[in-house]
Design a protein around this motif. Structure first.
Motif, PDB file in Angstrom:
ATOM      1  N   TYR A   1     -15.063  -2.213   3.148  1.00 42.27           N
ATOM      2  CA  TYR A   1     -14.873  -2.128   1.632  1.00 42.27           C
ATOM      3  C   TYR A   1     -16.230  -2.279   0.864  1.00 42.27           C
ATOM      4  CZ  TYR A   1     -10.112  -1.959   2.985  1.00 42.27           C
ATOM      5  OH  TYR A   1      -9.010  -1.834   3.502  1.00 42.27           O
TER       6      TYR A   1
ATOM      7  N   PHE B   1     -10.764   4.315   0.028  1.00 39.77           N
ATOM      8  CA  PHE B   1      -9.355   3.640  -0.050  1.00 39.77           C
ATOM      9  C   PHE B   1      -8.610   4.101  -1.047  1.00 39.77           C
ATOM     10  CE2 PHE B   1      -6.262   0.405  -0.758  1.00 39.77           C
ATOM     11  CZ  PHE B   1      -5.475   0.582   0.485  1.00 39.77           C
TER      12      PHE B   1
ATOM     13  N   ILE C   1      -7.145   7.249  -0.355  1.00 34.01           N
ATOM     14  CA  ILE C   1      -6.072   7.465   0.590  1.00 34.01           C
ATOM     15  C   ILE C   1      -4.699   6.821  -0.203  1.00 34.01           C
ATOM     16  CG2 ILE C   1      -5.287   5.813   2.315  1.00 34.01           C
ATOM     17  CD1 ILE C   1      -8.084   5.659   3.678  1.00 34.01           C
TER      18      ILE C   1
ATOM     19  N   TYR D   1       0.194   9.047   2.886  1.00 34.72           N
ATOM     20  CA  TYR D   1       0.083   7.614   2.641  1.00 34.72           C
ATOM     21  C   TYR D   1       0.905   7.267   1.773  1.00 34.72           C
ATOM     22  CZ  TYR D   1      -2.133   2.956   2.887  1.00 34.72           C
ATOM     23  OH  TYR D   1      -2.339   1.800   3.037  1.00 34.72           O
TER      24      TYR D   1
ATOM     25  N   LEU E   1       2.658   4.283   1.547  1.00 36.09           N
ATOM     26  CA  LEU E   1       2.912   3.100   1.368  1.00 36.09           C
ATOM     27  C   LEU E   1       2.823   2.720  -0.152  1.00 36.09           C
ATOM     28  CD1 LEU E   1       1.353   3.301   4.122  1.00 36.09           C
ATOM     29  CD2 LEU E   1       1.381   0.831   4.219  1.00 36.09           C
TER      30      LEU E   1
ATOM     31  N   GLY F   1       0.823  -4.699  -1.511  1.00 39.28           N
ATOM     32  CA  GLY F   1       0.016  -3.468  -0.978  1.00 39.28           C
ATOM     33  C   GLY F   1      -0.232  -3.487   0.525  1.00 39.28           C
ATOM     34  N   SER F   2       0.715  -4.405   1.235  1.00 35.06           N
ATOM     35  CA  SER F   2       0.731  -4.301   2.655  1.00 35.06           C
ATOM     36  C   SER F   2      -0.496  -5.092   3.091  1.00 35.06           C
ATOM     37  CB  SER F   2       1.222  -3.092   3.275  1.00 35.06           C
ATOM     38  OG  SER F   2       1.589  -3.508   4.769  1.00 35.06           O
ATOM     39  N   SER F   3      -1.190  -5.736   2.585  1.00 36.42           N
ATOM     40  CA  SER F   3      -2.653  -6.307   3.033  1.00 36.42           C
ATOM     41  C   SER F   3      -2.487  -7.152   4.109  1.00 36.42           C
ATOM     42  CB  SER F   3      -3.297  -6.946   1.825  1.00 36.42           C
ATOM     43  OG  SER F   3      -3.492  -6.082   0.757  1.00 36.42           O
TER      44      SER F   3
ATOM     45  N   ASN G   1      -2.855  -5.765   7.660  1.00 34.34           N
ATOM     46  CA  ASN G   1      -4.249  -6.158   8.556  1.00 34.34           C
ATOM     47  C   ASN G   1      -4.805  -7.148   9.165  1.00 34.34           C
ATOM     48  OD1 ASN G   1      -4.840  -4.079   5.612  1.00 34.34           O
ATOM     49  ND2 ASN G   1      -4.843  -3.123   7.812  1.00 34.34           N
TER      50      ASN G   1
ATOM     51  N   TYR H   1      -2.163   7.364   8.505  1.00 31.28           N
ATOM     52  CA  TYR H   1      -3.444   7.083   8.953  1.00 31.28           C
ATOM     53  C   TYR H   1      -4.391   8.048   9.622  1.00 31.28           C
ATOM     54  CZ  TYR H   1      -1.426   2.632   7.776  1.00 31.28           C
ATOM     55  OH  TYR H   1      -0.917   1.779   7.034  1.00 31.28           O
TER      56      TYR H   1
ATOM     57  N   THR I   1      -9.058   9.605   5.753  1.00 24.31           N
ATOM     58  CA  THR I   1      -8.935   8.096   6.334  1.00 24.31           C
ATOM     59  C   THR I   1     -10.073   8.395   7.415  1.00 24.31           C
ATOM     60  OG1 THR I   1      -6.518   8.328   6.087  1.00 24.31           O
ATOM     61  CG2 THR I   1      -7.466   6.903   7.750  1.00 24.31           C
TER      62      THR I   1
ATOM     63  N   PHE J   1     -13.124   7.406   5.497  1.00 19.47           N
ATOM     64  CA  PHE J   1     -13.064   5.943   5.403  1.00 19.47           C
ATOM     65  C   PHE J   1     -13.656   5.269   6.621  1.00 19.47           C
ATOM     66  CE2 PHE J   1     -10.086   2.296   5.643  1.00 19.47           C
ATOM     67  CZ  PHE J   1     -10.438   1.396   4.577  1.00 19.47           C
TER      68      PHE J   1
ATOM     69  N   GLU K   1      -9.596  -1.203  13.089  1.00 21.48           N
ATOM     70  CA  GLU K   1      -8.545  -1.828  12.382  1.00 21.48           C
ATOM     71  C   GLU K   1      -7.339  -1.682  12.939  1.00 21.48           C
ATOM     72  OE1 GLU K   1      -7.131   0.400   9.127  1.00 21.48           O
ATOM     73  OE2 GLU K   1      -7.443  -1.219   7.578  1.00 21.48           O
TER      74      GLU K   1
ATOM     75  N   SER L   1      -3.050  -2.068  11.577  1.00 18.01           N
ATOM     76  CA  SER L   1      -2.394  -2.232  10.456  1.00 18.01           C
ATOM     77  C   SER L   1      -0.849  -2.643  11.057  1.00 18.01           C
ATOM     78  CB  SER L   1      -2.224  -0.776   9.835  1.00 18.01           C
ATOM     79  OG  SER L   1      -1.648  -1.082   8.421  1.00 18.01           O
TER      80      SER L   1
HETATM   81  C1  AVI Z   1      -5.411  -2.073   2.749  1.00 15.03           C
HETATM   82  N1  AVI Z   1      -4.550  -1.501   3.811  1.00 15.03           N
HETATM   83  C2  AVI Z   1      -3.153  -2.314   3.442  1.00 15.03           C
HETATM   84  C3  AVI Z   1      -4.372  -0.257   4.422  1.00 15.03           C
HETATM   85  C4  AVI Z   1      -3.403   0.000   5.340  1.00 15.03           C
HETATM   86  O1  AVI Z   1      -2.726   0.731   5.225  1.00 15.03           O
HETATM   87  O2  AVI Z   1      -3.347  -0.858   6.504  1.00 15.03           O
HETATM   88  C5  AVI Z   1      -5.843   0.057   4.985  1.00 15.03           C
HETATM   89  C6  AVI Z   1      -6.039   1.319   5.507  1.00 15.03           C
HETATM   90  N2  AVI Z   1      -6.629   1.947   6.699  1.00 15.03           N
HETATM   91  C7  AVI Z   1      -6.348   3.069   6.793  1.00 15.03           C
HETATM   92  N3  AVI Z   1      -5.820   3.476   5.835  1.00 15.03           N
HETATM   93  C8  AVI Z   1      -5.328   2.515   4.922  1.00 15.03           C
END
Ligand code: AVI
Length: 319
Positions: free
Chosen positions: A35, A43, A46, A52, A54, A159-161, A164, A204, A211, A214, A280, A282
């Motif tokens: 970030y 992001f 995304i 995506y 979410l 935001g489903s943070s 992570n 993803y 992505t 990113f 990462e 998720s």
């Molecule tokens: C910030 N977070 C909720 C995203 C996720 O979906 O885990 C980060 C992300 N990584 C790749 N795409 C989005």
């Protein structure tokens, strides 16, 4: 490869985390490196991708149920938001809250002062009944200032943070927040559910490559900030579903045998062709996992709102 870990300046957190990750086996880089300014913009892109689901799914749940969520949370509410950024989705709840009460206080918490300034300015203009008190802080370590807020609080963690963080870390974060709340205060937690990899993986590893950009921006950042010489074309973005751990895992895979030099760390890193560097996780939650992290952090799940496909859940939990 260097043999003993050099000393970095105490405030050079990136250098020390990167050194640790690149000399570990298997290699990894910390997700917080995503970030910077470019990464935050990527992001944002995304969140608007068709694959995506979410962000738009959570938004649709908030739009449909805002009134009931806020009534259930209690009267005369003060809103707090963890990792608020520019607080775009929060608008839906603020608008509804100001229908239910004439005035409200909003405490957005974020590490980025510029995102908070933007949120305070925009929300202040849009909602005359709203007072915005920004808190610049990394909420993962707890926010002691929350215990000084009088009145009933609704803490938004959307935001489903939460996904992570490793589940034990997620519990520690929620527990620290819980310690600054009083009986009757509530938490609104947005979390993505475990589902078919046919839906998860395109979210993803999107066809437009956003992505991937990113993920690779992390390497560009190391080139910029640590003078590294990563060739972005020599790595590929990989997303995998780990069903046992209920998480999507993101990697950068080396396309060739190669070495990368990071002069500021005095580090030469070798990659084998096909070697993956983890960037990462998720986590994707089941209802059982949600109940358990809430219980273990001192909250009681009170109500859940989901979309029609049961892809995403918004959970109200009480102290
Ligand atoms: C910030 N977070 C909720 C995203 C996720 O979906 O885990 C980060 C992300 N990584 C790749 N795409 C989005």
């Amino acid at each position: 490869m260097a043999t003993s870990k050099p000393q970095f300046l105490a405030n050079d957190a990136i250098a020390s985390d990167v050194y640790e990750g690149l000399t570990a086996s298997p290699k990894h880089l910390p997700a917080k490196l995503f970030y910077d300014t470019t990464g935050s913009q990527l992001f944002e892109q995304i969140t608007e991708l068709p694959a995506y689901y979410l962000t738009r799914t959570e938004r649709s749940i908030l739009e449909e149920h805002a009134s009931q969520i806020l009534r259930q949370a209690g009267s005369a509410l003060t809103l707090v938001e963890l990792g608020a950024g520019t607080a775009t989705k929060t608008r839906i709840l603020i608008e509804e809250l100001l229908r239910q009460q004439p005035r409200a206080l909003f405490y957005p918490i974020d590490v980025s002062p510029s995102a908070l300034d933007q949120a305070a300015w925009q929300l202040g203009n849009e909602f005359p009944g709203l007072r915005v008190n920004s808190i610049v802080a990394d909420y993962t370590g707890g926010v002691p200032a929350l215990s000084r807020i009088v009145g009933r609080k609704l803490v938004l963690y959307i935001g489903s943070s939460i996904g992570n963080f490793e589940p034990p870390h997620a519990i520690r974060i929620l527990r620290r927040i819980r310690q600054t709340l009083r009986p009757g205060d509530a938490l609104l937690l947005g979390a993505d559910y475990a589902k078919s990899p046919k839906i998860l993986l395109p979210a993803y590893d999107d066809a437009l490559g956003v992505t991937s950009a990113f993920n690779k921006n992390m390497l560009a950042r190391l080139n910029r900030e640590l003078d590294a010489d990563f060739d972005l074309e020599a790595f590929k973005h990989v997303a995998l579903w780990n069903r046992r751990c209920s998480r999507v895992e993101i990697y950068l895979e080396s396309l060739a045998d190669q070495s990368v030099f990071l002069p500021t760390l005095d580090l030469d890193v070798r990659f084998r062709a096909g070697e993956r560097m983890h960037t990462e996780n998720s986590y994707k939650y089941t209802m059982g996992m949600i109940e358990s992290i809430l219980r273990e952090s001192g909250f009681m799940l009170e109500q859940t709102w989901q979309d029609r496909q049961n892809w995403f859940g918004v959970h109200l939990a009480r102290v």
